[in-house]
Design an enzyme around this catalytic site. Structure first.
Site, short mmCIF file in Angstrom:
data_model
loop_
_atom_site.label_atom_id
_atom_site.label_comp_id
_atom_site.label_asym_id
_atom_site.label_seq_id
_atom_site.Cartn_x
_atom_site.Cartn_y
_atom_site.Cartn_z
N ASP A 62 -18.92 29.03 27.84
CA ASP A 62 -18.38 27.80 28.42
C ASP A 62 -17.56 28.23 29.64
OD1 ASP A 62 -17.52 25.07 28.63
OD2 ASP A 62 -15.63 25.62 27.71
N SER A 63 -17.00 27.24 30.35
CA SER A 63 -16.12 27.58 31.45
C SER A 63 -14.77 28.09 30.93
CB SER A 63 -15.89 26.34 32.32
OG SER A 63 -15.26 25.33 31.56
N TYR B 158 -15.91 23.62 35.73
CA TYR B 158 -17.30 23.51 36.15
C TYR B 158 -17.64 22.07 36.57
CZ TYR B 158 -19.18 28.07 34.57
OH TYR B 158 -19.50 29.39 34.42
N CYS C 276 -21.49 24.19 26.81
CA CYS C 276 -20.98 23.55 28.02
C CYS C 276 -21.99 22.47 28.42
CB CYS C 276 -20.83 24.61 29.11
SG CYS C 276 -20.46 23.93 30.72
N ASN C 277 -21.55 21.22 28.38
CA ASN C 277 -22.46 20.12 28.72
C ASN C 277 -22.82 20.13 30.20
OD1 ASN C 277 -22.63 18.09 26.25
ND2 ASN C 277 -20.62 19.03 26.27
N THR C 278 -21.87 20.54 31.05
CA THR C 278 -22.14 20.56 32.48
C THR C 278 -23.28 21.54 32.78
OG1 THR C 278 -19.77 20.14 32.80
CG2 THR C 278 -21.03 20.76 34.75
N GLU D 116 -6.91 23.04 29.46
CA GLU D 116 -6.75 24.47 29.77
C GLU D 116 -5.28 24.83 29.99
OE1 GLU D 116 -8.92 27.04 29.82
OE2 GLU D 116 -10.70 25.87 29.31
N CYS E 111 -18.32 16.54 26.77
CA CYS E 111 -17.79 17.82 27.29
C CYS E 111 -17.22 18.54 26.08
CB CYS E 111 -16.70 17.56 28.32
SG CYS E 111 -15.76 19.04 28.79
N THR E 112 -17.51 19.83 25.96
CA THR E 112 -17.08 20.56 24.75
C THR E 112 -15.56 20.72 24.67
OG1 THR E 112 -17.54 22.62 25.93
CG2 THR E 112 -19.23 21.80 24.39
N HIS E 113 -14.87 20.54 25.80
CA HIS E 113 -13.40 20.58 25.74
C HIS E 113 -12.81 19.39 24.96
CE1 HIS E 113 -13.59 23.59 28.98
NE2 HIS E 113 -12.29 23.78 28.83
N1 LIG Z 1 -16.66 22.39 28.62
C1 LIG Z 1 -17.59 22.22 29.66
C2 LIG Z 1 -17.10 22.50 31.07
C3 LIG Z 1 -15.97 21.68 31.55
C4 LIG Z 1 -15.47 22.09 32.92
O1 LIG Z 1 -15.23 23.28 33.15
O2 LIG Z 1 -15.30 21.19 33.77
C5 LIG Z 1 -18.49 21.03 29.48
O3 LIG Z 1 -18.84 20.74 28.36
O4 LIG Z 1 -18.93 20.40 30.41
#
Ligand SMILES: N[C@H](CCC(=O)O)C(=O)O
Length: 282
Positions: free
Chosen positions: A21-22, A53, A84-86, A161, A193-195
């Protein structure tokens, strides 16, 4: 002949799964791997020097994901989960044909789970994922009659973060992102988004009781278990301790992730040429 092929099978089964992931978002996927696939060894990579990301172009995401997958292959992983969805929205289809390692993304498993839950689906995601329409397309491939609304949430990843999950400002921002979705009377909300599952208590408190929450992390790991079965790659031995690596500041990652891991992880640094890692350690 028999001995060498059995040795190779064992080696592949024991090889780690790569998760990336990011930043700390992929820990929501790692948590599911611990629950659903407790025998698997893991290498976790967070591209913390280059996050977020979600405001990057597709060309940048393709470059970063290419570098990470090259590194993952060097670590001899048996499968990679793009946590990471992005990256899944912008890069999965392209890199799948370039790399030989099996790669799983979060969009399709998340879309399938959402369609099973409701007919009026809201998706909260990074600006890049929302703009890509990846969730809308994946959901409509399965059921064109479902309605989908997507909202880009640029402030969430930096707040998570920076460990500002319990900051009242985060709840205020969340309320403003959810408002247009609640106006549409959604019955289902996807963490695009996984966050975002890290914000579960905040988001839950702002949603009406009937709205179901879909976490693609749960479902990408179900897909991972099926894929490992299919490939005969499930580890039946004990796992090795998880290896953590980042492109940015290891101390920063360790101190943010301790709340989800329950212990301070030992974190390695991977130095990609274009990663500006000093930014995070100053
Ligand atoms: N956690 C990531 C990346 C989020 C990011 O870095 O903007 C996602 O699912 O998209």
């Amino acid at each position: 002949m028999f001995l060498s092929s059995s040795f190779e099978d064992n080696f592949n089964q024991r090889a780690p799964i790569g998760i990336f992931d990011s930043g700390v978002g992929g820990l929501t996927v790692l948590r599911q791997v611990y629950r659903q696939l407790p025998n698997e060894s893991i290498i976790y990579f967070g591209d913390t020097a280059r996050l977020p990301y979600g405001i990057r172009s597709q060309a940048e995401i393709l470059q970063f994901v290419g570098e990470i997958l090259t590194w993952m292959e060097q670590q001899r992983v048996k499968l990679v989960i793009m946590a990471c969805n992005t990256s899944s929205a912008l890069a999965l289809e392209k890199v799948r044909v370039e790399f030989s390692v099996p790669i799983l993304g979060t969009i399709l498993p998340g879309a399938k789970a959402a369609v099973a839950c409701g007919k009026r689906i809201g998706v909260i995601a990074t600006p890049a994922t929302a703009k890509s329409n990846a969730f809308r397309h994946a959901i409509h491939e399965i059921d064109p009659n479902v309605q989908v609304w997507q909202v880009g949430c640029p402030e969430f990843v930096p707040l998570i973060e920076q460990n500002r999950i319990h900051d009242p400002y985060t709840a205020e921002v969340a309320r403003s992102y959810l408002e247009p979705l609640l106006e549409q009377d959604i019955d289902t909300l996807v963490y695009g988004c996984t966050h975002y599952p890290h914000l579960a208590p905040v988001l839950r408190s702002l949603l009406p009781n009937g709205v179901k929450l879909v976490d693609p992390a749960v479902h990408v790991v179900v897909a991972c278990a099926q894929e490992l079965d299919l490939l005969g790659l499930k580890n039946t031995h004990s796992p090795t301790p998880t290896r953590f690596a980042v492109s940015g500041c290891p101390q920063q990652f360790a101190s943010t992730s301790v709340q989800w891991l329950g212990c301070v992880p030992k974190v390695e640094v991977v130095d990609f040429a274009s990663a500006v890692s000093h930014l995070w350690c100053d």
